[in-house]
Design an enzyme around this catalytic site. Structure first.
Site, mmCIF file in Angstrom:
data_model
loop_
_atom_site.group_PDB
_atom_site.id
_atom_site.type_symbol
_atom_site.label_atom_id
_atom_site.label_comp_id
_atom_site.label_asym_id
_atom_site.label_seq_id
_atom_site.Cartn_x
_atom_site.Cartn_y
_atom_site.Cartn_z
ATOM 1 N N PRO A 15 -12.641 -2.690 -0.752
ATOM 2 C CA PRO A 15 -11.821 -4.102 -0.912
ATOM 3 C C PRO A 15 -11.395 -4.666 -1.652
ATOM 4 O O PRO A 15 -10.222 -5.550 -1.569
ATOM 5 C CB PRO A 15 -12.750 -4.705 0.501
ATOM 6 N N ARG A 44 1.723 12.133 7.720
ATOM 7 C CA ARG A 44 3.441 11.616 8.123
ATOM 8 C C ARG A 44 4.263 12.102 7.220
ATOM 9 O O ARG A 44 5.461 12.662 7.641
ATOM 10 C CB ARG A 44 3.411 10.458 9.213
ATOM 11 N N ASP A 52 11.892 4.784 7.510
ATOM 12 C CA ASP A 52 10.997 3.720 7.795
ATOM 13 C C ASP A 52 10.938 2.344 6.804
ATOM 14 O O ASP A 52 11.664 2.789 5.586
ATOM 15 C CB ASP A 52 9.466 4.256 7.816
ATOM 16 N N GLU A 64 -24.215 -3.160 1.534
ATOM 17 C CA GLU A 64 -23.208 -3.965 0.996
ATOM 18 C C GLU A 64 -22.124 -2.900 -0.083
ATOM 19 O O GLU A 64 -21.624 -4.159 -0.649
ATOM 20 C CB GLU A 64 -24.615 -4.570 0.373
#
Length: 251
Positions: free
Chosen positions: A88, A153, A168, A115
């Protein structure tokens, strides 16, 4: 062929994803090769320990460096793959980065739990840290699946129609235009006449205009990233004029 190695404590999570749909077909065609490794196998502990308590105290467990270093070195050999830490704290993932990674021959994904990671993994092993959003998941597996799908893809031959990937959302810098298929009328809702006209130039112009309309409504920040092409500016001006006229009629 692109080679993708995935280091995880839960290899079974990838079974369905990697062997289904576009990813499964890409493997069958020899476009991509997947290898899922349980990095617990690289622990020197007889119990397969891969984590420990953090120095300095605190809650949670931290992934040890030794098993992950050994696992990456085993799959890398003499090559120098992109080693990606799903985290993150990483760089926000976007289509531009997907296209960048799609040009690599060898990718290694590290999926952590607990953690966090021993900081030496970040400093001396990985080449990239990637985040798929400003939220926290239980582990890096789901995030890795998202990145892998978006990269595979883009490989030539992975999609039945390669132009699908080229148009896209985000590939052009805009959100994708609306799509319609048969029937031409459903419950009184009709497909726009322009799409039934057979006039390809007009259809392409309509699609670009609708992409701009949708982007302007939902992600205006995408239109603020740089100088816009003249055609885009002209179509945006048309949209603004349409909105003004619509507002006047409703008064």
């Amino acid at each position: 062929m692109v080679k993708i190695d995935i280091l995880t404590l839960f290899p079974e999570m990838f079974d369905g994803v990697l062997n289904s749909s576009i990813l499964g077909k890409a493997q069958e065609k020899g476009i991509v090769q997947f290898q899922v490794i349980n990095f617990r196998d690289y622990s020197e502990s007889k119990h397969g320990t891969v984590d420990d308590t953090p120095y300095g105290g605190g809650g949670g467990m931290v992934l040890k460096p030794e098993p992950i270093f050994r696992a990456v070195e085993a799959v890398a050999g003499d090559a120098k793959p992109r080693v990606i830490l799903m985290c993150p704290q990483g760089r926000p993932y976007d289509q531009k980065m997907a296209e960048e990674l799609a040009g690599e021959e060898h990718l290694v994904f590290i999926c952590g739990h607990y953690e966090g990671y021993d900081e030496r993994i970040r400093q001396y092993l990985v080449t990239d840290e990637i985040s798929i959003g400003d939220y926290v998941l239980t582990g890096g597996e789901l995030a890795a699946m998202v990145v892998i799908d978006s990269v595979v893809r883009l490989q030539p031959g992975a999609l039945g129609n390669q132009s699908s990937a080229e148009k896209d959302s985000f590939t052009t810098g805009l959100l994708e235009y609306p799509h319609y298929t048969r029937p031409a009328e459903f419950r009184g809702w009709k497909v726009p006449d322009i799409l039934l006209s057979g006039h390809h130039a007009n259809i392409e112009r309509w699609r670009l205009k609708e992409s701009l309309r949708r982007t302007r409504e939902r992600r205006p920040d995408l239109l603020e990233k740089g100088e816009l092409p003249d055609e885009w500016k002209a179509l945006l001006a048309e949209l603004e004029e349409e909105e003004k006229n619509s507002g006047s009629e409703s008064e």
